[in-house]
Design a protein around this motif. Structure first.
Motif, PDB file in Angstrom:
ATOM      1  N   VAL A 222     -11.355   1.056 -10.099  1.00  0.00           N
ATOM      2  CA  VAL A 222     -11.960   1.333  -8.793  1.00  0.00           C
ATOM      3  C   VAL A 222     -13.475   1.346  -8.974  1.00  0.00           C
ATOM      4  N   VAL A 223     -14.142   0.388  -8.338  1.00  0.00           N
ATOM      5  CA  VAL A 223     -15.589   0.228  -8.490  1.00  0.00           C
ATOM      6  C   VAL A 223     -16.271   0.608  -7.177  1.00  0.00           C
ATOM      7  N   PHE A 224     -17.262   1.480  -7.274  1.00  0.00           N
ATOM      8  CA  PHE A 224     -17.980   1.957  -6.093  1.00  0.00           C
ATOM      9  C   PHE A 224     -19.398   1.416  -6.058  1.00  0.00           C
ATOM     10  N   ASP A 225     -19.863   1.106  -4.863  1.00  0.00           N
ATOM     11  CA  ASP A 225     -21.290   1.009  -4.605  1.00  0.00           C
ATOM     12  C   ASP A 225     -21.835   2.437  -4.623  1.00  0.00           C
ATOM     13  N   CYS A 226     -23.152   2.588  -4.614  1.00  0.00           N
ATOM     14  CA  CYS A 226     -23.730   3.934  -4.664  1.00  0.00           C
ATOM     15  C   CYS A 226     -24.339   4.344  -3.317  1.00  0.00           C
TER      16      CYS A 226
END
Length: 240
Positions: free
Chosen positions: A28-32
């Motif tokens: 799971v990859v998030f933007d900030c």
């Protein structure tokens, strides 16, 4: 209100049903900015100071929100298309100075959006591999990692210092690789059309969040598999 674009319950990690990607993902990859952290006020104030320092009329808020997620020089090229590259570089430096000064003055909190901290805890406990892919600088991201106690939480932190600007997929692909995963096992979560387009270019799934900088219609038009309006809806997709 949750807006789905073909999401279905999974039958296993990375499974597909009828050609549609499943709901549960190992990576799971998030933007900030605009996704994990509410930094809009700081970004807008820094941009205004940068343009004033360069003796230019500050752009309207709507335009500034539209470029959040791009690298600084690319963002300045969008905001001031008639300027030369050298001026874009100078504006980017003015912005960095203004951002650092405002942050040091403590006028803007860069708080987590409600429920994000608990969601990260639950994803970690569920064994998901978490990463960040952001247009922020490494220095800026490391400040937030320290501020919010994220040390060791994310297996990969990818920033604009070493990658092309979104929507190029390089930073997302690197984050997925660092996690030991494959694009079909990963989902990108972000608030801008650049995040969604980056995910599509990387052949990963994409969930848009409506509480950030781009309107839901822009997220859907960019190809988001789902758009959520709050963290509870996001949790329901990530932890079915």
């Amino acid at each position: 209100m949750l807006r789905l674009a073909g999401f279905q319950r999974r039958h296993g990690p990375g499974a597909r049903s009828g050609g549609v990607r499943a709901l549960s993902y190992r990576v799971v990859v998030f933007d900030c900015d605009g996704t994990l952290v509410d930094s809009a006020a700081l970004i807008l104030a820094a941009m205004e100071r940068a343009f004033v320092a360069a003796r230019r009329e500050p752009p309207p808020e709507t335009l500034v929100r539209n470029i959040v997620g791009l690298t600084l020089v690319n963002a300045m090229a969008v905001l001031v298309p008639d300027a030369e590259v050298e001026e874009h570089l100078h504006l980017a430096e003015h912005y960095k100075t203004a951002f650092a000064t405002l942050r040091a003055e403590g006028h803007h909190d860069e708080a987590l959006f409600p429920g994000i901290g608990e969601l990260l805890d639950d994803l970690d406990e569920a064994g998901r591999l978490l990463a960040i892919a952001t247009g922020k600088s490494r220095r800026g991201l490391e400040h937030l990692v320290e501020k919010h106690g994220w040390g060791g939480r994310f297996v990969s932190l990818q920033t604009s210092d070493v990658h092309p600007s979104k929507p190029h997929p390089a930073m997302l692909l690197q984050a997925i690789s660092d996690a030991g995963g494959r694009p079909e096992e990963a989902v990108m979560i972000g608030d801008t059309s650049y995040d969604i387009a980056m995910a599509k270019a990387a052949a990963a799934a994409a969930i848009g969040v409506s509480w950030g900088h781009h309107a839901p219609i822009l997220l859907r038009d960019a190809g988001a598999d789902a758009v959520v309006d709050d963290v509870a809806e996001l949790r329901a997709l990530l932890l079915p």
